[in-house]
Design a protein around this motif. Structure first.
Motif, PDB file in Angstrom:
ATOM      1  N   GLU A 122      51.273  21.812  28.992  1.00  0.00           N
ATOM      2  CA  GLU A 122      52.158  22.482  29.938  1.00  0.00           C
ATOM      3  C   GLU A 122      51.446  22.650  31.279  1.00  0.00           C
ATOM      4  N   GLU A 123      52.217  22.499  32.347  1.00  0.00           N
ATOM      5  CA  GLU A 123      51.657  22.604  33.691  1.00  0.00           C
ATOM      6  C   GLU A 123      51.237  24.030  34.007  1.00  0.00           C
ATOM      7  N   GLY A 124      52.026  24.969  33.635  1.00  0.00           N
ATOM      8  CA  GLY A 124      51.729  26.348  33.978  1.00  0.00           C
ATOM      9  C   GLY A 124      52.117  26.669  35.418  1.00  0.00           C
ATOM     10  N   THR A 125      51.974  27.917  35.781  1.00  0.00           N
ATOM     11  CA  THR A 125      52.318  28.391  37.126  1.00  0.00           C
ATOM     12  C   THR A 125      51.062  28.498  37.980  1.00  0.00           C
ATOM     13  N   GLU A 126      51.072  27.838  39.112  1.00  0.00           N
ATOM     14  CA  GLU A 126      49.902  27.893  39.988  1.00  0.00           C
ATOM     15  C   GLU A 126      49.844  29.248  40.691  1.00  0.00           C
ATOM     16  N   LEU A 127      48.707  29.900  40.593  1.00  0.00           N
ATOM     17  CA  LEU A 127      48.514  31.204  41.226  1.00  0.00           C
ATOM     18  C   LEU A 127      47.755  31.110  42.545  1.00  0.00           C
ATOM     19  N   PHE A 128      46.838  30.159  42.613  1.00  0.00           N
ATOM     20  CA  PHE A 128      45.979  30.090  43.798  1.00  0.00           C
ATOM     21  C   PHE A 128      45.307  28.728  43.825  1.00  0.00           C
ATOM     22  N   SER A 129      45.088  28.221  45.038  1.00  0.00           N
ATOM     23  CA  SER A 129      44.324  26.980  45.182  1.00  0.00           C
ATOM     24  C   SER A 129      43.519  27.053  46.471  1.00  0.00           C
ATOM     25  N   TYR A 130      42.420  26.309  46.484  1.00  0.00           N
ATOM     26  CA  TYR A 130      41.542  26.334  47.657  1.00  0.00           C
ATOM     27  C   TYR A 130      40.785  25.019  47.727  1.00  0.00           C
ATOM     28  N   LYS A 131      40.478  24.604  48.969  1.00  0.00           N
ATOM     29  CA  LYS A 131      39.670  23.418  49.199  1.00  0.00           C
ATOM     30  C   LYS A 131      38.689  23.732  50.330  1.00  0.00           C
ATOM     31  N   GLY A 132      37.392  23.641  50.062  1.00  0.00           N
ATOM     32  CA  GLY A 132      36.387  23.931  51.080  1.00  0.00           C
ATOM     33  C   GLY A 132      35.070  24.353  50.455  1.00  0.00           C
ATOM     34  N   ASN A 133      34.140  24.806  51.300  1.00  0.00           N
ATOM     35  CA  ASN A 133      32.823  25.214  50.782  1.00  0.00           C
ATOM     36  C   ASN A 133      32.548  26.695  50.977  1.00  0.00           C
ATOM     37  N   ASP A 134      33.592  27.488  51.248  1.00  0.00           N
ATOM     38  CA  ASP A 134      33.427  28.940  51.317  1.00  0.00           C
ATOM     39  C   ASP A 134      33.421  29.554  49.924  1.00  0.00           C
ATOM     40  N   VAL A 135      32.776  30.712  49.809  1.00  0.00           N
ATOM     41  CA  VAL A 135      32.910  31.512  48.592  1.00  0.00           C
ATOM     42  C   VAL A 135      34.309  32.132  48.635  1.00  0.00           C
ATOM     43  N   GLU A 136      35.154  31.772  47.678  1.00  0.00           N
ATOM     44  CA  GLU A 136      36.561  32.197  47.731  1.00  0.00           C
ATOM     45  C   GLU A 136      36.907  33.017  46.488  1.00  0.00           C
ATOM     46  N   TYR A 137      37.884  33.912  46.666  1.00  0.00           N
ATOM     47  CA  TYR A 137      38.230  34.875  45.619  1.00  0.00           C
ATOM     48  C   TYR A 137      39.715  34.803  45.302  1.00  0.00           C
ATOM     49  N   PHE A 138      40.053  35.060  44.045  1.00  0.00           N
ATOM     50  CA  PHE A 138      41.414  35.406  43.654  1.00  0.00           C
ATOM     51  C   PHE A 138      41.352  36.797  43.047  1.00  0.00           C
ATOM     52  N   VAL A 139      42.098  37.725  43.597  1.00  0.00           N
ATOM     53  CA  VAL A 139      42.082  39.106  43.121  1.00  0.00           C
ATOM     54  C   VAL A 139      43.520  39.560  42.914  1.00  0.00           C
ATOM     55  N   SER A 140      43.764  40.146  41.756  1.00  0.00           N
ATOM     56  CA  SER A 140      45.086  40.689  41.455  1.00  0.00           C
ATOM     57  C   SER A 140      44.914  42.004  40.706  1.00  0.00           C
ATOM     58  N   SER A 141      45.638  43.009  41.137  1.00  0.00           N
ATOM     59  CA  SER A 141      45.551  44.306  40.458  1.00  0.00           C
ATOM     60  C   SER A 141      46.425  44.357  39.222  1.00  0.00           C
ATOM     61  N   SER A 142      47.354  43.375  39.104  1.00  0.00           N
ATOM     62  CA  SER A 142      48.264  43.367  37.965  1.00  0.00           C
ATOM     63  C   SER A 142      48.611  41.930  37.624  1.00  0.00           C
ATOM     64  N   SER A 143      47.896  41.382  36.649  1.00  0.00           N
ATOM     65  CA  SER A 143      48.114  39.992  36.259  1.00  0.00           C
ATOM     66  C   SER A 143      48.874  39.932  34.943  1.00  0.00           C
ATOM     67  N   PRO A 144      49.712  38.904  34.780  1.00  0.00           N
ATOM     68  CA  PRO A 144      50.446  38.767  33.515  1.00  0.00           C
ATOM     69  C   PRO A 144      49.534  38.258  32.412  1.00  0.00           C
ATOM     70  N   SER A 145      49.928  38.522  31.192  1.00  0.00           N
ATOM     71  CA  SER A 145      49.184  37.958  30.076  1.00  0.00           C
ATOM     72  C   SER A 145      49.428  36.458  30.032  1.00  0.00           C
ATOM     73  N   GLY A 146      48.493  35.737  29.452  1.00  0.00           N
ATOM     74  CA  GLY A 146      48.667  34.304  29.365  1.00  0.00           C
ATOM     75  C   GLY A 146      47.346  33.581  29.271  1.00  0.00           C
ATOM     76  N   LEU A 147      47.453  32.259  29.155  1.00  0.00           N
ATOM     77  CA  LEU A 147      46.287  31.392  29.133  1.00  0.00           C
ATOM     78  C   LEU A 147      46.045  30.897  30.557  1.00  0.00           C
ATOM     79  N   TYR A 148      44.894  31.257  31.119  1.00  0.00           N
ATOM     80  CA  TYR A 148      44.565  30.905  32.508  1.00  0.00           C
ATOM     81  C   TYR A 148      43.692  29.652  32.520  1.00  0.00           C
TER      82      TYR A 148
END
Length: 569
Positions: A122-148
């Motif tokens: 299954e493709e799943g739902t994309e939450l975040f994507s990034y391209k580059g050489n920075d230190v990057e973050y994904f932060v969520s205070s309320s995430s759904p259950s699931g396989l990430y």
């Protein structure tokens, strides 16, 4: 809450084993810490553990996928990806957990292959994507259950990276926090030094956690992470920092590209060394990059830099408990230029006085206006020895150490220009007189014998007189002798401080003058003169000086002599 800590194949095996309702394993802290200490547990694992940073490796154009599970809805989640030595493309997506096997039907679990496809296809739902050489973050205070799923790709080259994920971001805080102004300030700039200052990390000032600051200096560019610095400092592409147990681990930490392996893991990966399909690495040239960790200070002076050179400065706050770091906003600065040396022009036949600071350098230029066959340089070093170099139109003709009076005659050349470099002594400042001329008979400095000492005859010493002798030359010169009464505790160190040979008789009091006379001898072996100095006081010490005065009026002082009359006669 949780992030899985077991390999995905094992996870898939666990799902169909029972018909009764079941949940994926929750975070058993005791078990979790035991698994972290067991380095082999995450060997080649595609599962991200909860609350620990992993270090791994990407081959170019070869994607890599990691998994973790969040069991409950409304769970806080934070994911940090740190590229090291190349830009990354990465994507975070989530799909629903596979339905649990139905216990009300046949009682048989769904086939394993069917569940595996259900999870991974299954493709799943994309939450975040990034391209580059920075230190990057994904932060969520309320995430759904699931396989990430975390997918990573490097299209530029083989590279290292780090990943950190946690479901308790508020309490973990493994990365040092940056101040409200995360810039590095250049507070002072010199030719070889740069002083930097920065605001302290709140992690240290408010939370009282152990923070040390590491400064990185190089001439190429700023760095966005400390692992990028480590990759640059490495001697080959397989470099990986040694992990701290329980905090930083990776399959490549233990049996990778020549590193010694634990247990049998090295045997499993021996193909990396021997197989023709293994990726071979070649040594890289060492880079001009320096890293220094300075504790918890927030001001530092970088020294031993090159003048007129641009440097890049990066600052990293490192939590010494977690060994994880955060980068301040880097800066750059160009050191000041060396003070331009003023070149003094010498006039033909004229004496020039030169003062050189300790270890200093002076440049002189001599450009004769007429054609010449020879050029003569006469140098009188007043104090200690000085180094002289003479170049004609860029070609080195002379390089010597000069003490006292020396004369050098060099072959001339039409329209030639001479550059004279004088380097001072390490002991202290230097003073000298120099004369350059194209006229061989133009001699401003008197000639001196090799031995410029004054000898006193002890047997001829009386209560009111002393007899001394000194050497002369074949040239007829004028000699003047002076005396000065000194204290009995007058010593060699005081005498040495007064040994400026360039100070002439004009600096002496008239009352100190004994006599002047002309003297020379064609037979150099007989060029000796004696003189008896009378009218002295019994038991007194005197400092005697002899000056030889040349035809141009310039004088040179012999070495001073300390004498003492007899107290009783």
């Amino acid at each position: 809450m949780l992030l899985l800590r077991c390999p995905l194949p094992l996870l898939l095996l666990l799902l169909p084993l029972h018909s009764r309702p079941q949940k994926l394993p929750t975070r058993d802290e005791e078990l979790f810490q035991m698994q972290i200490r067991d380095k082999a547990f995450f060997h080649d694992s595609s599962v991200i553990p909860d609350g620990a940073e992993i270090s791994s490796y990407l081959f170019r154009d070869t994607p890599k996928r990691y998994f973790f599970v969040v069991e409950e809805d409304n769970t806080p989640l934070a994911v940090t990806v740190t590229p090291c030595d190349a830009p990354l493309e990465w994507k975070l997506s989530v799909q629903e957990l596979p339905e649990e096997a139905s216990g009300e039907g046949s009682g048989d679990p769904e086939p394993l292959e069917q569940q595996k496809q259900q999870i991974t296809n299954e493709e799943g739902t994309e939450l975040f994507s990034y391209k580059g050489n920075d230190v990057e973050y994904f932060v969520s205070s309320s995430s759904p259950s699931g396989l990430y799923q975390l997918d990573l790709l490097s299209t530029e080259k083989d590279t290292h990276f780090k990943v950190y994920a946690t479901t308790t971001p508020e309490s973990d805080q493994p990365y040092p926090e940056l101040p409200y102004d995360p810039r590095i300030d250049v507070t002072s700039l010199g030719r070889t030094t740069v002083t930097l200052a920065w605001k302290p990390s709140p992690t240290a000032s408010l939370l009282r956690q152990p923070i040390q600051y590491c400064i990185v200096i190089n001439k190429e560019h700023n760095f966005k992470s400390l692992c990028a610095v480590e990759a640059k400092l490495s001697s080959d592409d397989a470099f990986m920092m040694a992990p701290k147990p329980g905090l930083d681990f990776s399959p490549f930490d233990f049996a990778h590209f020549g590193f010694p392996a634990d247990n049998n893991s090295g045997k499993e990966r021996s193909f990396l060394k021997s197989s023709k399909f293994g990726r071979q690495t070649s040594p890289k040239p060492r880079v001009d990059l320096h890293r220094v960790c300075i504790g918890n200070k927030n001001i530092f002076t970088v020294s031993d830099l090159k003048p007129d050179t641009q440097y890049y400065f990066d600052m990293f706050a490192v939590n010494t408990n977690t060994n994880m770091s955060t980068a301040y906003v880097g800066t750059f600065a160009r050191t000041k230029e060396e003070a331009k040396q003023k070149t003094v022009d010498l006039k033909d036949g004229k004496v020039t006085d030169v003062f050189i600071k300790r270890k200093g350098t002076k440049f002189l230029r001599f450009a004769p206006v007429s054609s010449h066959q020879k050029v003569t340089f006469s140098i009188h070093s007043c104090l200690d020895a000085v180094q002289i170099q003479v170049r004609r139109d860029g070609k080195l003709l002379l390089s010597q150490s000069v003490e006292g009076v020396r004369q050098f005659q060099l072959r001339g050349k039409a329209k030639a220009k001479y550059l004279i470099r004088l380097k001072g002594n390490k002991k202290g400042a230097s003073m000298l007189k120099i004369l350059a001329t194209t006229r061989p008979n133009k001699q401003s400095f008197p000639s001196l014998p090799e031995d410029t000492r004054i000898k006193a005859f002890d047997k001829l010493r009386t209560c009111s007189s002393v007899t001394v002798a000194w050497l002369g030359t074949q040239e007829r010169n004028k000699f003047c002798i002076y005396k000065r009464e000194v204290d009995d505790n007058y010593n060699e160190e005081q005498k040495k401080r007064e040994q400026n040979q360039c100070l002439g008789p004009d600096t002496r009091k008239k009352s100190e003058k004994v006599l002047c006379k002309y003297f020379h001898s064609q037979n150099i072996q007989k060029a000796v003169t004696t003189e008896t100095i009378r009218g002295l006081q019994p038991g007194k010490s005197y400092l005697l000086d002899v000056y030889v005065i040349g035809h141009g009026g310039h004088s040179v002082k012999y070495q001073s002599k300390l004498v003492k009359t007899r107290k009783f006669c």
